[in-house]
Design a protein around this motif. Structure first.
Motif, PDB file in Angstrom:
ATOM      1  N   LEU A 103       0.848  -1.192   0.000  1.00  0.00           N
ATOM      2  CA  LEU A 103       0.000   0.000   0.000  1.00  0.00           C
ATOM      3  C   LEU A 103       0.883   1.242   0.000  1.00  0.00           C
ATOM      4  CD1 LEU A 103      -3.294   0.717   1.686  1.00  0.00           C
ATOM      5  CD2 LEU A 103      -1.417   2.193   2.406  1.00  0.00           C
ATOM      6  N   GLU A 104       0.627   2.144  -0.963  1.00  0.00           N
ATOM      7  CA  GLU A 104       1.333   3.424  -0.975  1.00  0.00           C
ATOM      8  C   GLU A 104       0.745   4.334   0.107  1.00  0.00           C
ATOM      9  OE1 GLU A 104       2.825   4.011  -5.562  1.00  0.00           O
ATOM     10  OE2 GLU A 104       0.896   4.866  -5.001  1.00  0.00           O
ATOM     11  N   ALA A 105       1.623   5.075   0.769  1.00  0.00           N
ATOM     12  CA  ALA A 105       1.168   5.937   1.861  1.00  0.00           C
ATOM     13  C   ALA A 105       1.924   7.253   1.855  1.00  0.00           C
ATOM     14  CB  ALA A 105       1.363   5.235   3.205  1.00  0.00           C
ATOM     15  N   ASN A 124       1.194  -6.211   3.875  1.00  0.00           N
ATOM     16  CA  ASN A 124       2.460  -6.671   4.463  1.00  0.00           C
ATOM     17  C   ASN A 124       3.670  -5.868   3.984  1.00  0.00           C
ATOM     18  OD1 ASN A 124       2.974  -7.776   1.868  1.00  0.00           O
ATOM     19  ND2 ASN A 124       2.223  -9.802   2.474  1.00  0.00           N
ATOM     20  N   ARG A 125       3.404  -4.805   3.202  1.00  0.00           N
ATOM     21  CA  ARG A 125       4.489  -3.942   2.741  1.00  0.00           C
ATOM     22  C   ARG A 125       3.911  -2.561   2.465  1.00  0.00           C
ATOM     23  NH1 ARG A 125       6.650  -2.397  -2.336  1.00  0.00           N
ATOM     24  NH2 ARG A 125       8.935  -2.179  -2.382  1.00  0.00           N
ATOM     25  N   VAL A 126       4.612  -1.510   2.870  1.00  0.00           N
ATOM     26  CA  VAL A 126       4.172  -0.147   2.559  1.00  0.00           C
ATOM     27  C   VAL A 126       5.251   0.572   1.779  1.00  0.00           C
ATOM     28  CG1 VAL A 126       2.540   0.116   4.469  1.00  0.00           C
ATOM     29  CG2 VAL A 126       4.942   0.733   4.797  1.00  0.00           C
ATOM     30  N   SER A 127       4.807   1.493   0.938  1.00  0.00           N
ATOM     31  CA  SER A 127       5.704   2.332   0.154  1.00  0.00           C
ATOM     32  C   SER A 127       5.371   3.782   0.469  1.00  0.00           C
ATOM     33  CB  SER A 127       5.520   2.050  -1.339  1.00  0.00           C
ATOM     34  OG  SER A 127       6.351   2.889  -2.120  1.00  0.00           O
ATOM     35  N   LEU A 128       6.316   4.487   1.059  1.00  0.00           N
ATOM     36  CA  LEU A 128       6.081   5.838   1.575  1.00  0.00           C
ATOM     37  C   LEU A 128       6.594   6.897   0.607  1.00  0.00           C
ATOM     38  CD1 LEU A 128       7.302   4.929   5.128  1.00  0.00           C
ATOM     39  CD2 LEU A 128       4.989   5.706   4.651  1.00  0.00           C
ATOM     40  N   GLY A 129       5.757   7.881   0.325  1.00  0.00           N
ATOM     41  CA  GLY A 129       6.140   8.964  -0.574  1.00  0.00           C
ATOM     42  C   GLY A 129       6.858  10.081   0.160  1.00  0.00           C
ATOM     43  N   ILE A 160       6.096  -1.958  12.324  1.00  0.00           N
ATOM     44  CA  ILE A 160       4.860  -2.707  12.077  1.00  0.00           C
ATOM     45  C   ILE A 160       4.990  -3.680  10.919  1.00  0.00           C
ATOM     46  CG2 ILE A 160       2.432  -2.467  11.380  1.00  0.00           C
ATOM     47  CD1 ILE A 160       2.436   0.237  12.854  1.00  0.00           C
ATOM     48  N   PHE A 161       5.731  -3.277   9.879  1.00  0.00           N
ATOM     49  CA  PHE A 161       5.840  -4.094   8.667  1.00  0.00           C
ATOM     50  C   PHE A 161       7.250  -4.657   8.536  1.00  0.00           C
ATOM     51  CE2 PHE A 161       2.575  -0.906   7.899  1.00  0.00           C
ATOM     52  CZ  PHE A 161       1.514  -1.677   7.453  1.00  0.00           C
ATOM     53  N   SER A 162       7.326  -5.899   8.106  1.00  0.00           N
ATOM     54  CA  SER A 162       8.649  -6.496   7.899  1.00  0.00           C
ATOM     55  C   SER A 162       9.301  -5.953   6.642  1.00  0.00           C
ATOM     56  CB  SER A 162       8.534  -8.022   7.805  1.00  0.00           C
ATOM     57  OG  SER A 162       7.688  -8.391   6.725  1.00  0.00           O
ATOM     58  N   ARG A 163       8.486  -5.391   5.722  1.00  0.00           N
ATOM     59  CA  ARG A 163       9.014  -4.849   4.483  1.00  0.00           C
ATOM     60  C   ARG A 163       8.423  -3.459   4.243  1.00  0.00           C
ATOM     61  NH1 ARG A 163       8.228  -8.040  -0.559  1.00  0.00           N
ATOM     62  NH2 ARG A 163      10.094  -6.901  -1.164  1.00  0.00           N
ATOM     63  N   PHE A 164       9.283  -2.511   3.899  1.00  0.00           N
ATOM     64  CA  PHE A 164       8.803  -1.185   3.537  1.00  0.00           C
ATOM     65  C   PHE A 164       9.803  -0.530   2.595  1.00  0.00           C
ATOM     66  CE2 PHE A 164      11.512  -0.290   7.155  1.00  0.00           C
ATOM     67  CZ  PHE A 164      12.127   0.917   6.828  1.00  0.00           C
ATOM     68  N   SER A 165       9.332   0.482   1.903  1.00  0.00           N
ATOM     69  CA  SER A 165      10.162   1.226   0.964  1.00  0.00           C
ATOM     70  C   SER A 165       9.770   2.687   1.050  1.00  0.00           C
ATOM     71  CB  SER A 165       9.926   0.709  -0.464  1.00  0.00           C
ATOM     72  OG  SER A 165      10.640   1.485  -1.422  1.00  0.00           O
ATOM     73  N   PHE A 166      10.636   3.563   0.565  1.00  0.00           N
ATOM     74  CA  PHE A 166      10.169   4.931   0.356  1.00  0.00           C
ATOM     75  C   PHE A 166      10.786   5.542  -0.888  1.00  0.00           C
ATOM     76  CE2 PHE A 166      13.439   5.496   3.731  1.00  0.00           C
ATOM     77  CZ  PHE A 166      14.221   6.532   3.233  1.00  0.00           C
ATOM     78  N   ASP A 167      10.095   6.568  -1.388  1.00  0.00           N
ATOM     79  CA  ASP A 167      10.463   7.229  -2.637  1.00  0.00           C
ATOM     80  C   ASP A 167      11.176   8.537  -2.362  1.00  0.00           C
ATOM     81  OD1 ASP A 167       8.789   5.236  -3.552  1.00  0.00           O
ATOM     82  OD2 ASP A 167       7.295   6.577  -4.406  1.00  0.00           O
ATOM     83  N   GLU A 193      15.497  -1.869   3.159  1.00  0.00           N
ATOM     84  CA  GLU A 193      15.732  -2.804   2.070  1.00  0.00           C
ATOM     85  C   GLU A 193      15.493  -2.249   0.682  1.00  0.00           C
ATOM     86  OE1 GLU A 193      12.996  -6.070   2.678  1.00  0.00           O
ATOM     87  OE2 GLU A 193      11.370  -4.957   1.721  1.00  0.00           O
ATOM     88  N   HIS A 194      14.754  -1.142   0.541  1.00  0.00           N
ATOM     89  CA  HIS A 194      14.313  -0.737  -0.795  1.00  0.00           C
ATOM     90  C   HIS A 194      14.125   0.773  -0.861  1.00  0.00           C
ATOM     91  CE1 HIS A 194      11.746  -0.401  -4.380  1.00  0.00           C
ATOM     92  NE2 HIS A 194      12.024  -1.656  -4.676  1.00  0.00           N
ATOM     93  N   LEU A 195      14.583   1.357  -1.981  1.00  0.00           N
ATOM     94  CA  LEU A 195      14.354   2.768  -2.269  1.00  0.00           C
ATOM     95  C   LEU A 195      13.949   2.920  -3.730  1.00  0.00           C
ATOM     96  CD1 LEU A 195      17.394   4.681  -0.652  1.00  0.00           C
ATOM     97  CD2 LEU A 195      14.988   4.935  -0.006  1.00  0.00           C
ATOM     98  N   SER A 196      12.991   3.791  -3.984  1.00  0.00           N
ATOM     99  CA  SER A 196      12.655   4.183  -5.350  1.00  0.00           C
ATOM    100  C   SER A 196      13.130   5.615  -5.537  1.00  0.00           C
ATOM    101  CB  SER A 196      11.140   4.093  -5.591  1.00  0.00           C
ATOM    102  OG  SER A 196      10.689   2.763  -5.476  1.00  0.00           O
ATOM    103  N   LEU A 197      14.005   5.818  -6.522  1.00  0.00           N
ATOM    104  CA  LEU A 197      14.674   7.111  -6.713  1.00  0.00           C
ATOM    105  C   LEU A 197      14.386   7.603  -8.126  1.00  0.00           C
ATOM    106  CD1 LEU A 197      18.048   6.041  -5.072  1.00  0.00           C
ATOM    107  CD2 LEU A 197      16.144   7.257  -3.967  1.00  0.00           C
TER     108      LEU A 197
END
Length: 388
Positions: A103-105, A124-129, A160-167, A193-197
């Motif tokens: 879920l994007e947040a 189970n995974r969030v992607s933060l802007g 809260i989440f075992s996996r997350f990313s942010f932009d 673990e993850h970045l969107s650039l």
């Protein structure tokens, strides 16, 4: 580099588009809308369920490997709405035990308090802007959060989440390579673990385009943009989050599974206003797109049983072109045998050889074709050359 198993470079995912935002960012050309009155989530949930039932009839027997809530700002949804959509998906398809549900947040403090509800719903995974690591640039980008709020949200997500990313967005007005390197180091310290650039680009019909055309927005020149790109690759590689796709960086094994479905040219059903899909049917691979306007989408779904307004067959040539366009974004590259299967003809050997000689692409030991580090900054040209 290590990436997830490709499952035959296929897979099946579901994309859910929530089109509402608190405000419209000046750089954004996504299908997002601001409403001054509360959104009728009960009605929207009912329409999503109707759409999902329709897509299930088109894709019987699939196993769902990924689900992605994008937008817009999906974190404006009530957790109960998310749970209702996930329950509907589980009622129509088999869900892989390792399915990634993202879920994007937006990282505002108000939305961060919902994270536990989303986890309970099945995310189970969030992607933060996040988009920037300093407050002046966040303001210039039209973001409503501060750096402190963003980092607090990242901390909550990590708990809260075992996996997350942010932009993050770079190549911003006035940004120097040295400043970006320092900012990126701070971001990597917080990214598990993850970045969107993403490089900032001027998109048509955005406020930034109007400012740019009026001479009120100064973008980095070509040399600075290339230096920013180089800093991005060097810093992430050094810090253990190498690129696995042109704009995405991850520790080995932490790649976004949903996006890999797209880039490996798998199947995906898109539901919600303005969503797109690619599904295999007895009549071949088809491209779907839905009504973009949210309230009109509701009306169409309630009247027709689905929101699809474009359902087009893809010719072998179109499929092969899409396969190239998506697959060459990945560091792992493409299997030319699959291209030949889709197109009905092999890649032009002389064009491949020419690009190899120019250092733009390379052949791997397993026979795959992938873009080189020198080729990625001019990826569009490389794809166009191979597709010609």
């Amino acid at each position: 580099m290590s990436v997830l198993p490709s499952n035959g470079e296929s897979g099946f995912g579901i994309y859910v588009h929530w089109p509402f935002c608190l405000s419209k960012c000046p750089y954004c050309d996504f299908n997002s809308h601001v409403r001054q009155v509360p959104v009728d989530e009960t009605r929207f949930l009912s329409a999503f369920k109707t759409e999902l039932a329709h897509r299930a009839r088109l894709t019987p027997g699939r196993v769902v490997e990924s689900i992605f809530f994008g937008g817009g700002t999906p974190s404006l949804m009530r957790p109960e709405t998310v749970a209702g959509i996930l329950d509907a998906i589980a009622g129509h398809w088999t869900i892989d035990p390792n399915t990634e549900v993202t879920l994007e947040a937006n990282p505002t403090s108000v939305e961060a308090t919902r994270f536990r509800g989303y986890r309970a719903a099945g995310i189970n995974r969030v992607s933060l802007g996040v988009q920037a690591m300093n407050d002046p640039d966040l303001k210039a980008l039209g973001r409503l959060h501060s750096v402190d709020e963003a980092m607090a949200a990242v901390g909550i997500a990590a708990s809260i989440f075992s996996r997350f990313s942010f932009d993050l967005i770079y190549a911003r007005p006035g940004q120097t390579p040295a400043a970006w390197a320092a900012e990126l180091d701070v971001a990597i310290d917080r990214a598990a673990e993850h970045l969107s650039l993403y490089q900032l680009t001027i998109e048509p019909d955005t406020m930034f385009e109007k400012l740019y055309r009026a001479g009120k927005l100064q973008m980095p020149d070509q040399d600075v943009s290339r230096a920013l790109w180089d800093v991005t690759q060097e810093t992430t590689e050094k810090r253990g989050l190498p690129a696995y796709e042109i704009s995405n960086h991850a520790r080995p094994g932490a790649e976004s599974r949903h996006n890999l479905v797209y880039w490996r040219y798998g199947e995906y059903a898109g539901v919600g206003p303005g969503a797109h899909g690619r599904v295999l049917t007895p009549n071949g691979r088809r491209a779907h797109s839905t009504e973009r306007h949210p309230e009109m989408w509701l009306t169409v779904v309630e009247g027709e049983g689905h929101g699809i307004i474009s359902d087009e067959p893809l010719s072998p040539e179109e499929q092969a072109d899409e396969f190239l366009l998506m697959g060459l974004r990945l560091v792992e590259g493409i299997d030319p045998a699959r291209y030949e299967t889709l197109a009905g003809r092999p890649l032009d050997r002389s064009r491949v050889s020419s690009l190899v000689e120019e250092g733009m692409v390379e052949k791997t030991a397993t026979g795959r074709i992938r873009v080189t580090k020198d080729g990625f900054p001019v990826l569009d040209a490389v794809v166009a050359d191979l597709a010609a």
